[in-house]
Design a protein around this motif. Structure first.
Motif, mmCIF file in Angstrom:
data_model
loop_
_atom_site.group_PDB
_atom_site.id
_atom_site.type_symbol
_atom_site.label_atom_id
_atom_site.label_comp_id
_atom_site.label_asym_id
_atom_site.label_seq_id
_atom_site.Cartn_x
_atom_site.Cartn_y
_atom_site.Cartn_z
ATOM 1 N N UNK A 77 49.968 -8.097 30.411
ATOM 2 C CA UNK A 77 51.383 -8.356 30.160
ATOM 3 C C UNK A 77 51.530 -9.403 29.068
ATOM 4 N N UNK A 78 52.190 -9.016 27.989
ATOM 5 C CA UNK A 78 52.417 -9.934 26.872
ATOM 6 C C UNK A 78 53.861 -10.409 26.845
ATOM 7 N N UNK A 79 54.028 -11.714 26.649
ATOM 8 C CA UNK A 79 55.337 -12.265 26.351
ATOM 9 C C UNK A 79 55.150 -13.375 25.315
ATOM 10 N N UNK A 80 55.370 -13.011 24.064
ATOM 11 C CA UNK A 80 55.282 -13.942 22.948
ATOM 12 C C UNK A 80 53.914 -14.576 22.794
ATOM 13 N N UNK A 81 52.858 -13.817 23.140
ATOM 14 C CA UNK A 81 51.482 -14.299 22.942
ATOM 15 C C UNK A 81 50.654 -13.211 22.256
ATOM 16 N N UNK A 82 51.120 -12.658 21.131
ATOM 17 C CA UNK A 82 50.411 -11.525 20.528
ATOM 18 C C UNK A 82 49.009 -11.863 20.026
ATOM 19 N N UNK A 83 48.804 -13.080 19.542
ATOM 20 C CA UNK A 83 47.483 -13.452 19.027
ATOM 21 C C UNK A 83 46.471 -13.502 20.163
ATOM 22 N N UNK A 84 46.829 -14.155 21.262
ATOM 23 C CA UNK A 84 45.923 -14.227 22.411
ATOM 24 C C UNK A 84 45.679 -12.837 22.998
ATOM 25 N N UNK A 85 46.731 -12.032 23.090
ATOM 26 C CA UNK A 85 46.578 -10.686 23.643
ATOM 27 C C UNK A 85 45.647 -9.853 22.777
ATOM 28 N N UNK A 129 56.686 -11.203 35.571
ATOM 29 C CA UNK A 129 55.290 -10.773 35.589
ATOM 30 C C UNK A 129 55.098 -9.534 36.459
ATOM 31 N N UNK A 130 55.640 -9.576 37.667
ATOM 32 C CA UNK A 130 55.436 -8.458 38.585
ATOM 33 C C UNK A 130 56.054 -7.180 38.048
ATOM 34 N N UNK A 160 57.797 -15.182 38.216
ATOM 35 C CA UNK A 160 56.490 -15.684 37.797
ATOM 36 C C UNK A 160 55.969 -16.633 38.871
ATOM 37 N N UNK A 161 54.687 -16.494 39.199
ATOM 38 C CA UNK A 161 53.977 -17.252 40.225
ATOM 39 C C UNK A 161 54.199 -16.681 41.621
ATOM 40 N N UNK A 162 53.142 -16.773 42.428
ATOM 41 C CA UNK A 162 53.085 -16.347 43.823
ATOM 42 C C UNK A 162 53.061 -14.824 43.996
ATOM 43 N N UNK A 163 53.203 -14.046 42.923
ATOM 44 C CA UNK A 163 53.215 -12.600 43.120
ATOM 45 C C UNK A 163 51.859 -12.059 43.541
#
Length: 321
Positions: free
Chosen positions: A8-16, A75-76, A207-210
């Motif tokens: 799942x990408x959200x504004x992290x294209x370089x890392x992805x 995220x979920x 986001x978190x705990x899912x």
């Protein structure tokens, strides 16, 4: 096993893109047994186009694709979008590998996870050893949160931790493969039949705990969860969310963290247990504050933490983002 990997990408294209490059070297990828879907949760920064260009230019198109979405609903929900399509395919995967965009998989990282599921039909979920770039381990095998666990987490006091060792949510990193209660969603392989049994991730978590909730539901349905350290994955902690407590404190804990915590306790244990967990956390935090002031320790508490905790936990029913 045939594997569907979901990132799942959200504004992290370089890392992805870097994550995809490490996947390309896996034997399962070159043998055609692994395909990957990058879901973009309405980044609004050109991420889908940049990632599609990267996939094309680096020859990943035979096994990787990009799924743009029009909304960022968490995220979920983002992971579910790809999982749902994969499970209804004419040739559904045998397992789904949830992988964070801020990860880099080591050589042969997938094989031990697959091997664990293959050798243990009762195991439905297995997680990797997460580590820093230098190989140092990160805690990624956990106990389910509880009332006493919340007290211990907030107290941050050695005697309390030793007394409540079995309640510590993040115990020391295991030295070998072991059964655990839940594993980090940064690298988690899920048998297809688990989804058939308990459904997808709960879209109610932003986001978190899912992953904690998903592992709990799987455990209650009779599936085992395992930690497999032979699967090594570098996790660039917090770089996709901005919440890395090891390097710096966030200006404020986001509302969606409190909302996710509240949903976890109330959905799994009921309103009364959730309030007991809240009281446990507040009591532990009071103990920490007392110790911090008496011993003149540095104050590393995020600003407004207690006020936010009370307001978001007891006075809010929605998800603040």
């Amino acid at each position: 096993m045939n594997i569907l990997t979901v990132i799942l990408n959200y504004r992290t294209p370089v890392m992805t893109a870097d994550c995809l490059d490490t996947l390309a070297a896996l034997p399962e990828t070159t043998a055609g047994r692994m395909r990957a879907v990058v879901v973009d949760n309405a980044s609004g920064d050109g991420s889908p186009e940049r990632l599609e260009s990267h996939v094309r230019e680096h020859g990943h198109g035979t096994w990787a694709s990009v799924m743009p979405r029009a909304v960022n609903d968490g995220f979920a929900a983002g992971n579910n979008a790809a999982i749902r399509v994969g499970l209804t395919d004419l040739t559904p995967p045998d397992a789904v590998w949830l992988l964070n965009p801020d990860t880099l998989v080591r050589a042969n990282a997938l094989a031990p996870l697959v091997g664990c599921l293959t050798a243990n039909p009762n195991v439905g979920i297995v997680g990797s050893r997460l580590e820093n770039r230098d190989g140092g381990p990160q805690r990624s095998a956990f106990h389910f949160p509880s009332v006493l666990g919340e007290f211990e987490r907030a107290a941050r006091t050695g005697p309390v931790t030793r007394l409540l060792a079995r309640q510590v949510v993040a115990p020391p990193v295991p030295s070998g493969p072991t059964r655990t209660e839940w594993v980090s969603g940064a690298s988690m392989l899920v048998r297809r039949e688990v989804f058939d049994t308990v459904g997808l991730l709960d879209d109610g978590y932003f986001l978190y705990f899912e992953e904690t909730d998903f592992c709990r539901r799987a455990t209650r349905a009779g599936w085992d969860c395992r930690y497999e350290p032979a699967s090594r994955v570098v996790h660039l902690v917090g770089q996709s969310t901005g919440l890395d407590e090891r390097t710096h404190l966030p200006k404020r804990v986001p509302g969606y963290w409190f909302a996710a915590r509240k949903r976890y306790f109330e959905s799994g244990h009921g309103w009364c247990y959730a309030r007991a967990a809240d009281i446990g956390w507040l009591a532990g935090h009071l103990l920490w504050r007392t110790r911090q002031r008496v011993e003149r320790r540095p104050d590393d508490t995020p600003p407004g933490l207690v006020a936010d905790f009370i307001r978001q936990t007891w006075g809010s029913t929605g998800v603040s983002r």
